[in-house]
Design a protein around this motif. Structure first.
Motif, short mmCIF file in Angstrom:
data_model
loop_
_atom_site.label_atom_id
_atom_site.label_comp_id
_atom_site.label_asym_id
_atom_site.label_seq_id
_atom_site.Cartn_x
_atom_site.Cartn_y
_atom_site.Cartn_z
N GLN A 299 7.50 -6.83 2.52
CA GLN A 299 7.76 -5.55 2.46
C GLN A 299 8.69 -5.21 1.47
OE1 GLN A 299 6.09 -2.97 4.14
NE2 GLN A 299 4.79 -4.41 4.94
N ALA A 300 9.96 -5.97 1.29
CA ALA A 300 10.84 -5.63 0.24
C ALA A 300 10.19 -5.54 -1.38
CB ALA A 300 12.05 -6.92 0.22
N ARG A 301 9.20 -6.65 -1.57
CA ARG A 301 8.61 -6.77 -2.79
C ARG A 301 7.77 -5.59 -3.13
NH1 ARG A 301 8.56 -11.36 -5.56
NH2 ARG A 301 7.70 -9.93 -7.31
N LEU A 302 6.98 -5.18 -1.98
CA LEU A 302 5.98 -4.04 -2.00
C LEU A 302 6.91 -2.75 -2.29
CD1 LEU A 302 3.33 -4.49 0.70
CD2 LEU A 302 2.98 -4.55 -1.67
N GLN A 303 7.95 -2.40 -1.76
CA GLN A 303 8.69 -1.37 -2.11
C GLN A 303 9.11 -1.37 -3.63
OE1 GLN A 303 11.97 -1.10 0.68
NE2 GLN A 303 12.84 0.87 -0.28
N GLU A 304 9.68 -2.50 -3.98
CA GLU A 304 10.10 -2.62 -5.21
C GLU A 304 9.11 -2.17 -6.17
OE1 GLU A 304 11.55 -6.27 -8.47
OE2 GLU A 304 11.57 -6.67 -6.27
N LEU A 305 7.84 -2.84 -6.06
CA LEU A 305 6.65 -2.43 -7.11
C LEU A 305 6.34 -0.96 -6.97
CD1 LEU A 305 4.31 -5.49 -6.39
CD2 LEU A 305 5.71 -5.24 -8.33
N GLN A 306 6.34 -0.45 -5.82
CA GLN A 306 6.17 1.09 -5.50
C GLN A 306 7.22 1.91 -6.40
OE1 GLN A 306 5.31 0.61 -1.18
NE2 GLN A 306 3.90 2.33 -1.78
N GLU A 307 8.46 1.48 -6.15
CA GLU A 307 9.29 2.40 -6.79
C GLU A 307 9.27 2.23 -8.37
OE1 GLU A 307 13.18 0.68 -5.39
OE2 GLU A 307 12.94 1.56 -3.70
N ARG A 308 8.71 1.11 -8.88
CA ARG A 308 8.51 1.10 -10.22
C ARG A 308 6.93 1.46 -10.89
NH1 ARG A 308 9.62 -5.31 -11.05
NH2 ARG A 308 8.89 -4.89 -13.21
N GLY B 276 -7.68 1.65 -3.79
CA GLY B 276 -7.18 2.89 -2.98
C GLY B 276 -5.54 3.12 -3.43
N GLN B 277 -5.39 4.51 -3.32
CA GLN B 277 -4.12 4.80 -3.59
C GLN B 277 -2.93 4.66 -2.63
OE1 GLN B 277 -3.18 6.35 -6.48
NE2 GLN B 277 -4.98 6.03 -7.36
N ASP B 278 -3.45 4.45 -1.21
CA ASP B 278 -2.38 4.08 -0.24
C ASP B 278 -2.45 2.78 -0.08
OD1 ASP B 278 -0.95 5.28 2.11
OD2 ASP B 278 -2.46 4.07 3.14
N VAL B 279 -1.26 2.18 -0.12
CA VAL B 279 -0.97 0.78 0.12
C VAL B 279 -1.49 0.30 1.37
CG1 VAL B 279 0.79 -0.99 0.33
CG2 VAL B 279 1.17 0.88 -1.36
N ALA B 280 -1.60 0.81 2.52
CA ALA B 280 -1.93 0.53 3.75
C ALA B 280 -3.41 0.39 3.67
CB ALA B 280 -1.67 1.54 4.85
N ALA B 281 -4.14 1.12 2.71
CA ALA B 281 -5.56 1.24 2.65
C ALA B 281 -6.02 -0.23 1.79
CB ALA B 281 -6.23 2.31 2.06
N VAL B 282 -5.03 -0.49 0.91
CA VAL B 282 -5.29 -1.75 -0.14
C VAL B 282 -5.24 -2.95 0.99
CG1 VAL B 282 -4.19 -3.03 -1.80
CG2 VAL B 282 -4.42 -0.57 -1.99
N PHE B 283 -4.17 -2.77 1.76
CA PHE B 283 -4.16 -3.99 2.83
C PHE B 283 -5.47 -4.15 3.60
CE2 PHE B 283 0.29 -4.39 1.84
CZ PHE B 283 0.82 -5.62 2.12
N LYS B 284 -5.54 -2.90 4.16
CA LYS B 284 -7.02 -3.15 5.02
C LYS B 284 -8.17 -3.32 4.11
CE LYS B 284 -9.71 0.21 7.91
NZ LYS B 284 -10.08 1.64 8.10
N ARG B 285 -8.14 -2.96 2.77
CA ARG B 285 -9.37 -3.41 2.02
C ARG B 285 -9.36 -4.98 1.74
NH1 ARG B 285 -14.45 -2.19 1.33
NH2 ARG B 285 -15.42 -2.09 -0.72
N ALA B 286 -8.13 -5.56 1.69
CA ALA B 286 -8.10 -6.82 1.37
C ALA B 286 -8.46 -7.71 2.67
CB ALA B 286 -6.57 -7.30 1.25
N ASP B 287 -8.19 -7.17 3.89
CA ASP B 287 -8.59 -7.59 5.20
C ASP B 287 -10.14 -7.55 5.24
OD1 ASP B 287 -6.12 -8.51 6.09
OD2 ASP B 287 -5.80 -6.70 7.14
N GLU B 288 -10.67 -6.39 4.78
CA GLU B 288 -12.20 -6.42 4.95
C GLU B 288 -13.02 -7.37 4.02
OE1 GLU B 288 -12.73 -2.45 3.84
OE2 GLU B 288 -12.18 -1.51 5.70
N MET B 289 -12.39 -7.69 2.78
CA MET B 289 -12.92 -8.73 1.75
C MET B 289 -12.90 -10.11 2.62
SD MET B 289 -14.11 -7.04 -0.53
CE MET B 289 -14.78 -6.01 0.73
N LEU B 290 -11.48 -10.44 3.37
CA LEU B 290 -11.37 -11.64 3.91
C LEU B 290 -12.55 -11.66 4.95
CD1 LEU B 290 -10.01 -14.23 4.74
CD2 LEU B 290 -8.33 -12.78 6.18
N TYR B 291 -12.89 -10.77 5.88
CA TYR B 291 -13.82 -10.89 6.81
C TYR B 291 -15.23 -11.08 6.28
CZ TYR B 291 -10.07 -8.97 9.95
OH TYR B 291 -8.92 -8.67 10.57
#
Length: 518
Positions: free
Chosen positions: A375-384, A486-501
């Motif tokens: 989460q800390a790394r994600l926040q850093e990337l989003q701020e930048r 996806g523009q929303d980070v949560a949606a990107v996580f969900k998309r990665a999980d979908e690709m895993l499934y």
């Protein structure tokens, strides 16, 4: 005896009396600046409105000339000599048009002026001519490239017999890239301080400009042009094609749908104010300089101990911090007491901070980052606003490993997988364990395609490795990216999980990825 900090702050506040003066100076500048800009905008609007009216009057006058000549030509459509005489008379007497053309109801040219156009007997196929024949009414064309290679605006008036039958039409052409009536009407208003005006048609195409090379260009993204082409009038601050901020007034030409834009460089408008404020500034500079230097010296002397202690507070986990704090010259009471307190607590803090940081951000089994680290790394990337890719993976049939060999062996497999993840990771990548056998690999600055290559390299490396005593273990991986998936980070996580499934459903031991939103 330590100096009382409150007295020092009070003395500094009294010296700060010069700040209201600076604020007053700034406010005065802003008010006068706005007044100058508003005055220029209003002047340009009045100017554009006046010239738009003058242009409108010219258009109406030119249309009346064409209509009158069209009436004279009734009954003479078969006499080429008389038609040529009338065409020449209209062009030379009115000076409104660069050329005159008379054509019949099929578009065949009967007469022209000047005769050097060499259009006699030709069938005109321009959209303007076809429209005039089809509509059989007066019109003003959009700018177009004529058969003679001239960029023109054509004004047409129909020729009708006494019974109202359509015999043909007479057209007057304004050659936009040559000397024309618009040059004479508008060119005399060109200023030498960078101010100028130009005219556009209803589609934003330039039909008059002091720079002849600009004629025919279509202007996009200019607020003044956008509004005047929709019939609006007003003022706007715009940037011209050379990147110069301009103050523009604009008004439409009612008869044609054209727009007149008069504009002046903003810097030219503000130049007198800038000169005035510069004079005021230099007059007050000596006293201001003395005041600033005194304030700076006092602030530096007072703030230096606190600044050095604050530096120590920011680096309390560094070994050299204790010695740095000891060297601070705390010459007044508050900083001296703060220094004592910091030295008292810094020893214990330095011992605990390193372990605490590791515990907070590290998975104790694998040594990879945990959810908090992710989460800390994600926040850093989003701020930048830095794009990133996400690889979601887990071990295929890991439950069988635990059931067959026990949880101790399962933990060993997890540790070996963590080592493989670190092998394929770059320095800035963040391999993390987020669940039992669930792992994530965060790749800053990577696209989905490049992340998929990393995921495939990891999959092959794990497949080739032998994890004693289990033997071969495989992983399934899903890849997504921000903002590609996806523009929303949560949606990107969900998309990665979908690709895993999807990888699981596709037979496991494979990589699935998506570069588009679900």
């Amino acid at each position: 005896m330590a100096v009382d900090l409150r007295k020092l702050i009070l003395a500094l506040a009294l010296l700060g009396a010069f700040l209201p003066f600076a604020n007053t100076l700034h406010a005065s500048y802003q008010v006068q600046r706005q007044q100058l800009m508003d005055s220029t905008l209003e002047g340009n609007l009045a100017y554009a409105t006046k010239l738009a009216k003058s242009t409108d009057d010219f258009i109406q006058s030119a249309q009346l000339q064409l209509e009158y000549t069209a009436q004279l030509l009734v009954g003479q459509m078969g006499d080429a000599e008389k038609l040529g005489t009338e065409a020449a008379r209209l062009r030379l007497m009115s000076k409104s048009f660069n050329s005159i053309v008379i054509f019949d109801d099929t578009g065949k040219v009967l007469a022209t002026s000047p005769e050097t156009l060499q259009l006699q007997g030709r069938i005109l196929a321009s959209a303007a001519v076809k429209e005039s024949i089809r509509s059989r009414r007066p019109l003003i064309s959009k700018p177009y490239l004529s058969a003679t290679g001239n960029f023109i605006v054509l004004m047409v008036s129909p020729i009708r017999d006494p019974q109202g039958g359509f015999l043909g039409a007479i057209g007057g052409a304004i050659h936009l890239q040559k000397e024309n009536i618009l040059d004479r009407l508008l060119g005399q208003h060109f200023y030498h301080d960078g101010s100028y005006l130009f005219v556009v048609d209803g589609e934003g195409r330039i039909i008059y400009h002091p720079d002849g090379n600009r004629i025919g260009k279509v202007i996009r993204g200019n607020r003044a042009v956008d509004e005047v082409t929709h019939g609006g009038s007003g003022t706007a601050s715009v940037v011209n094609s050379k990147g110069i901020p301009m103050l523009a007034g604009y008004a439409p030409v009612a008869a044609t749908g054209w727009g007149v834009i008069a504009q002046r460089p903003r810097d030219v408008t503000l130049a007198p104010l800038t000169s005035l404020m510069r004079t005021v500034f230099f007059k007050t500079l000596p006293l201001a300089a003395v005041t600033v230097l005194l304030l700076w010296w006092c602030a530096r002397v007072i703030a230096r101990p606190l600044h050095m202690l604050a530096d120590g507070a920011r680096t309390m986990d560094q070994p050299e911090t204790t010695q740095n704090i000891r060297s601070v010259r705390s010459w007044y009471f508050e900083s001296r007491e703060l220094k004592k307190a910091m030295l008292l607590g810094i020893g214990l803090f330095q011992k605990s901070i390193t372990k605490l940081r590791e515990d907070v951000n590290t998975d104790p089994l694998t040594g990879l980052g945990n959810r908090r680290h992710l989460q800390a790394r994600l926040q850093e990337l989003q701020e930048r606003a830095m794009p990133f890719a996400l690889v979601s993976l887990d071990i295929d049939h890991f439950k069988q490993v635990n059931d067959t060999w026990g949880h101790d062996v399962g933990d060993l497999v997890l540790k070996q997988l963590a080592m493989h993840m670190q092998d394929v990771s770059r320095v800035d990548d963040a391999p993390c364990r987020v669940g039992g056998e669930e792992f994530l690999l965060l790749l800053p600055g990577a696209s989905v395609a490049s992340a998929a290559q990393v995921a495939e390299r990891l999959r092959q490396q794990v497949e080739r490795a032998s994890m004693a005593p289990v033997g071969q273990v495989t992983v399934s991986l899903g890849v997504a990216g921000w903002p590609e998936s996806g523009q929303d980070v949560a949606a990107v996580f969900k998309r990665a999980d979908e690709m895993l499934y999807a990888a699981k459903r596709g037979g496991r031991n494979r990589v699935e990825f998506s570069a588009s939103p679900a």
